[in-house]
Motif scaffolding. Structure first.
Motif, PDB file in Angstrom:
ATOM      1  N   ILE A  71       0.839  -1.204   0.000  1.00  0.00           N
ATOM      2  CA  ILE A  71       0.000   0.000   0.000  1.00  0.00           C
ATOM      3  C   ILE A  71       0.873   1.253   0.000  1.00  0.00           C
ATOM      4  O   ILE A  71       0.575   2.228  -0.708  1.00  0.00           O
ATOM      5  N   HIS A  72       1.958   1.249   0.769  1.00  0.00           N
ATOM      6  CA  HIS A  72       2.909   2.371   0.750  1.00  0.00           C
ATOM      7  C   HIS A  72       3.536   2.502  -0.633  1.00  0.00           C
ATOM      8  O   HIS A  72       3.576   3.588  -1.225  1.00  0.00           O
ATOM      9  N   ARG A  73       4.063   1.385  -1.127  1.00  0.00           N
ATOM     10  CA  ARG A  73       4.778   1.396  -2.412  1.00  0.00           C
ATOM     11  C   ARG A  73       3.887   1.882  -3.549  1.00  0.00           C
ATOM     12  O   ARG A  73       4.291   2.721  -4.357  1.00  0.00           O
ATOM     13  N   ASP A  74       2.660   1.383  -3.625  1.00  0.00           N
ATOM     14  CA  ASP A  74       1.769   1.740  -4.732  1.00  0.00           C
ATOM     15  C   ASP A  74       1.434   3.233  -4.721  1.00  0.00           C
ATOM     16  O   ASP A  74       1.365   3.865  -5.783  1.00  0.00           O
ATOM     17  N   PHE A  75       1.234   3.777  -3.519  1.00  0.00           N
ATOM     18  CA  PHE A  75       0.906   5.201  -3.442  1.00  0.00           C
ATOM     19  C   PHE A  75       2.121   6.059  -3.797  1.00  0.00           C
ATOM     20  O   PHE A  75       1.992   7.081  -4.488  1.00  0.00           O
ATOM     21  N   GLU A  76       3.297   5.671  -3.331  1.00  0.00           N
ATOM     22  CA  GLU A  76       4.519   6.390  -3.700  1.00  0.00           C
ATOM     23  C   GLU A  76       4.685   6.434  -5.213  1.00  0.00           C
ATOM     24  O   GLU A  76       4.984   7.482  -5.794  1.00  0.00           O
ATOM     25  N   HIS A  77       4.495   5.292  -5.864  1.00  0.00           N
ATOM     26  CA  HIS A  77       4.648   5.223  -7.315  1.00  0.00           C
ATOM     27  C   HIS A  77       3.580   6.069  -8.016  1.00  0.00           C
ATOM     28  O   HIS A  77       3.870   6.762  -9.001  1.00  0.00           O
ATOM     29  N   ARG A  78       2.358   6.019  -7.498  1.00  0.00           N
ATOM     30  CA  ARG A  78       1.258   6.777  -8.110  1.00  0.00           C
ATOM     31  C   ARG A  78       1.543   8.274  -8.041  1.00  0.00           C
ATOM     32  O   ARG A  78       1.390   9.008  -9.031  1.00  0.00           O
ATOM     33  N   LEU A  79       1.963   8.756  -6.869  1.00  0.00           N
ATOM     34  CA  LEU A  79       2.249  10.180  -6.708  1.00  0.00           C
ATOM     35  C   LEU A  79       3.445  10.617  -7.558  1.00  0.00           C
ATOM     36  O   LEU A  79       3.411  11.664  -8.202  1.00  0.00           O
ATOM     37  N   ALA A  80       4.509   9.827  -7.526  1.00  0.00           N
ATOM     38  CA  ALA A  80       5.723  10.193  -8.263  1.00  0.00           C
ATOM     39  C   ALA A  80       5.433  10.285  -9.760  1.00  0.00           C
ATOM     40  O   ALA A  80       5.832  11.248 -10.430  1.00  0.00           O
ATOM     41  N   GLU A  81       4.729   9.307 -10.289  1.00  0.00           N
ATOM     42  CA  GLU A  81       4.415   9.304 -11.717  1.00  0.00           C
ATOM     43  C   GLU A  81       3.522  10.484 -12.089  1.00  0.00           C
ATOM     44  O   GLU A  81       3.775  11.186 -13.085  1.00  0.00           O
ATOM     45  N   ALA A  82       2.473  10.737 -11.308  1.00  0.00           N
ATOM     46  CA  ALA A  82       1.538  11.815 -11.624  1.00  0.00           C
ATOM     47  C   ALA A  82       2.203  13.179 -11.563  1.00  0.00           C
ATOM     48  O   ALA A  82       1.859  14.086 -12.332  1.00  0.00           O
ATOM     49  N   ASN A  83       3.162  13.348 -10.638  1.00  0.00           N
ATOM     50  CA  ASN A  83       3.820  14.640 -10.445  1.00  0.00           C
ATOM     51  C   ASN A  83       5.109  14.802 -11.232  1.00  0.00           C
ATOM     52  O   ASN A  83       5.735  15.866 -11.181  1.00  0.00           O
ATOM     53  N   GLY A  84       5.547  13.755 -11.914  1.00  0.00           N
ATOM     54  CA  GLY A  84       6.738  13.855 -12.750  1.00  0.00           C
ATOM     55  C   GLY A  84       8.050  13.736 -12.000  1.00  0.00           C
ATOM     56  O   GLY A  84       9.080  14.240 -12.462  1.00  0.00           O
ATOM     57  N   PHE A  85       8.041  13.050 -10.849  1.00  0.00           N
ATOM     58  CA  PHE A  85       9.263  12.828 -10.078  1.00  0.00           C
ATOM     59  C   PHE A  85       9.717  11.376 -10.219  1.00  0.00           C
ATOM     60  O   PHE A  85       8.927  10.483 -10.543  1.00  0.00           O
ATOM     61  N   GLU A  86      11.001  11.160  -9.968  1.00  0.00           N
ATOM     62  CA  GLU A  86      11.545   9.807 -10.089  1.00  0.00           C
ATOM     63  C   GLU A  86      11.075   8.878  -8.982  1.00  0.00           C
ATOM     64  O   GLU A  86      10.857   7.690  -9.202  1.00  0.00           O
ATOM     65  N   ALA A  87      10.948   9.403  -7.763  1.00  0.00           N
ATOM     66  CA  ALA A  87      10.681   8.524  -6.621  1.00  0.00           C
ATOM     67  C   ALA A  87       9.948   9.283  -5.527  1.00  0.00           C
ATOM     68  O   ALA A  87       9.859  10.518  -5.537  1.00  0.00           O
ATOM     69  N   GLY A  88       9.430   8.540  -4.565  1.00  0.00           N
ATOM     70  CA  GLY A  88       8.738   9.145  -3.447  1.00  0.00           C
ATOM     71  C   GLY A  88       8.846   8.278  -2.209  1.00  0.00           C
ATOM     72  O   GLY A  88       9.248   7.115  -2.275  1.00  0.00           O
ATOM     73  N   VAL A  89       8.492   8.861  -1.079  1.00  0.00           N
ATOM     74  CA  VAL A  89       8.463   8.118   0.175  1.00  0.00           C
ATOM     75  C   VAL A  89       7.334   8.688   1.030  1.00  0.00           C
ATOM     76  O   VAL A  89       7.132   9.911   1.081  1.00  0.00           O
ATOM     77  N   VAL A  90       6.575   7.804   1.670  1.00  0.00           N
ATOM     78  CA  VAL A  90       5.508   8.251   2.560  1.00  0.00           C
ATOM     79  C   VAL A  90       6.080   8.491   3.953  1.00  0.00           C
ATOM     80  O   VAL A  90       7.039   7.842   4.370  1.00  0.00           O
ATOM     81  N   VAL A  91       5.471   9.438   4.663  1.00  0.00           N
ATOM     82  CA  VAL A  91       5.951   9.859   5.982  1.00  0.00           C
ATOM     83  C   VAL A  91       4.749   9.957   6.919  1.00  0.00           C
ATOM     84  O   VAL A  91       3.609  10.152   6.471  1.00  0.00           O
TER      85      VAL A  91
END
Length: 365
Positions: free
Chosen positions: A70-90
């Motif tokens: 669930i963490h991984r999927d949301f990180e990927h969804r946000l990063a792709e939609a916003n045009g960033f390479e990667a993300g991390v939830v906090v």
């Protein structure tokens, strides 16, 4: 043990107690900009996401087995939609800012931070090993002057907000250009601009049409437009990896709640699907606020200056009796007291007209 301090706060009208929202009042105080906190369909969707797995809590830190699909999927969804390479939830926006600034500003580096940056960033700035320089609020010329006065040595990092939480103004595009001219990293706190700003409601990068690159770092919260709780950081793969290894609020705490991340994912997908309709509602509300505010709001925050703290509290209480919930913001959070009105798409424009007329009558008779 703290009686004197508490008494002093009361005398100065700065004493705080938790405020429970009135379910019968018109909510013009919360940061639930798009009304997603009331949508049962999103709640049920999040429940289904979590129910697909044999466990419903992270159980440990991100680096000791607490990282979840669930963490991984949301990180990927946000990063792709916003045009960033990667993300991390906090775990929260406060932790995200604290971790970002404390970990990224190393010895020999310099942080240039807007004087109105959120308190979480200011707390983080007190923990850094490098130098901290504040610049005048949303003032590109002052930042340029201060950058020019600091010899290029270690990394230089600029920290700004997309929409400032008290002033309600949008960061100027100049800051992105300055970061490029001076070859600096740039932290953009999009807590109040993600979900409310830009043609796709993705925030100020979206608003200005800026394609993120390796210098850009975006953080945002999930407890505002996304209708949940928690936060995220988007950046290059290198910076996210560095945060994994250095950011204490990521390493030394349990991973974020699975349900909250799932709920934010539902909220984000809803916003992306309904962004055109939501954008029209946002613009209508801004147009209603413009005559009273004196200018078209740049975000969904309308700060109304008050003559003093006592008047601020009196008006807040009178409006509450009329069925309107607004924020009474006092020093030291702001330099001068304000009534803070939040434009929420779940509230009809006519209710805002009623509110603004009531405030005008109370102030001017």
């Amino acid at each position: 043990m703290y009686k004197k301090e508490l008494a002093a706060l009361r005398r100065a009208n700065r004493f705080r107690t938790p405020v429970m929202a009135d379910p019968d009042a018109v909510d013009m105080a919360s940061n639930d900009y798009l009304g997603l906190a009331h949508k049962r369909k999103l709640f049920k969707g999040a429940c289904r996401r979590v129910a697909d797995f044999p466990w419903h809590a992270p159980k440990s830190s991100l680096f000791v087995g607490g990282y979840h699909p669930i963490h991984r999927d949301f990180e990927h969804r946000l990063a792709e939609a916003n045009g960033f390479e990667a993300g991390v939830v906090v775990g929260s926006g406060f932790l995200a800012n604290l971790g970002l600034i404390e970990s990224l500003v190393r010895r020999g580096d310099v942080l240039f931070i807007d004087e109105s940056y959120h308190a979480s960033g200011m707390v983080g700035a007190k923990l850094v090993r490098g130098r901290v320089v504040t610049f005048a609020h949303n003032d590109p010329a002052d930042l340029i002057e201060k950058l020019s006065d600091v010899p290029a040595g270690g990394r230089r990092i600029i920290a700004v907000e997309g929409i400032y939480s008290m002033e309600g103004d949008r960061v100027k595009r100049d800051f992105f250009e300055i970061a490029e001219w001076f070859d600096t990293l740039m932290i953009v706190d999009e807590a109040h601009s993600s979900g409310t700003t830009g043609p796709n409601l993705l925030g100020v990068f979206d608003h200005y049409g800026i394609e993120p690159d390796a210098r850009h770092i975006k953080m945002g919260t999930l407890g505002k437009a996304y209708g949940s709780y928690g936060a995220y950081i988007l950046a290059s793969e290198e910076i996210v990896s560095f945060l994994h290894n250095r950011a204490k609020p990521l390493i030394y705490t349990t991973a974020p709640s699975l349900f909250d991340i799932a709920l934010a994912h539902e909220g984000f997908d809803y916003i992306m699907k309904k962004r055109k309709k939501l954008s029209r509602k946002i613009e209508r509300l801004k147009a209603v606020a413009e005559p009273f505010a004196g200018t078209m709001p740049e975000g969904m925050i309308v700060p109304l200056p008050m003559p003093d703290i006592e008047t601020t509290m009196i008006l807040r209480d009178r409006l509450k009796k009329m069925g309107f919930e607004v924020g009474a913001i006092r020093p030291p959070t702001v330099s001068s007291p304000i009534l803070r009105v939040i434009l929420r798409t779940a509230v009809k424009p006519k209710r805002y007209r009623e509110l603004f007329k009531a405030i005008k009558r109370m102030l001017h008779g």
